[in-house]
Design an enzyme around this catalytic site. Sequence first.
Site, PDB file in Angstrom:
ATOM      1  N   HIS A   1      -9.236   1.279  -5.658  1.00 43.52           N
ATOM      2  CA  HIS A   1      -8.392   0.382  -4.860  1.00 43.52           C
ATOM      3  C   HIS A   1      -6.952   0.835  -5.041  1.00 43.52           C
ATOM      4  CE1 HIS A   1     -11.480  -2.526  -3.807  1.00 43.52           C
ATOM      5  NE2 HIS A   1     -11.951  -2.343  -5.040  1.00 43.52           N
TER       6      HIS A   1
ATOM      7  N   TYR B   1       0.797  -1.231   0.000  1.00 40.66           N
ATOM      8  CA  TYR B   1       0.000   0.000   0.000  1.00 40.66           C
ATOM      9  C   TYR B   1       0.828   1.278   0.000  1.00 40.66           C
ATOM     10  CZ  TYR B   1      -3.718  -3.261   1.109  1.00 40.66           C
ATOM     11  OH  TYR B   1      -4.606  -4.304   1.065  1.00 40.66           O
TER      12      TYR B   1
END
Length: 151
Positions: free
Chosen positions: A102, A25
Amino acid sequence: MVRRPVYVLNGTNLNMLGRREPHLYGGTTLAQIKDRVEALASELGITLEFRQTNHEGVMIDWIQEAFERDAAVIINPAGFSFDCIPILDALKLIRPPLVEVHITNIHARGEQYQHSLVSLIATGVIAGLGASGYLLALRHIAEILDEPAPA
């Protein structure tokens, strides 16, 4: 011109960005993403609500609030993507645009991450572009909101 508001809704564990699996991430925090999105919204003249929750019922309440305000929605449903029918049903209330974001490319991850229910109803999906996916989604929505209504 008065634009519809835009809700940016974030699901489970996104409050841990910057610390949670940075190899996936990145190091950007949700607070940093919020600052960037709010700055762009201001530049574009968009009223923005930016929120995060780890609780399904809270997310549903916010989606219903967005519906009541006739807001466009950007949602990173995170873990709610894959098995949360009540959130899917609430999102069906939203008048487009509804953009799913996302941070990672969910299609390149394990099988359990590859089939988002939200994608079934989203008008667009941005995956794998990191935090900049939020900015792209907001620019896209601004363009749609600026289009003249069909006669």
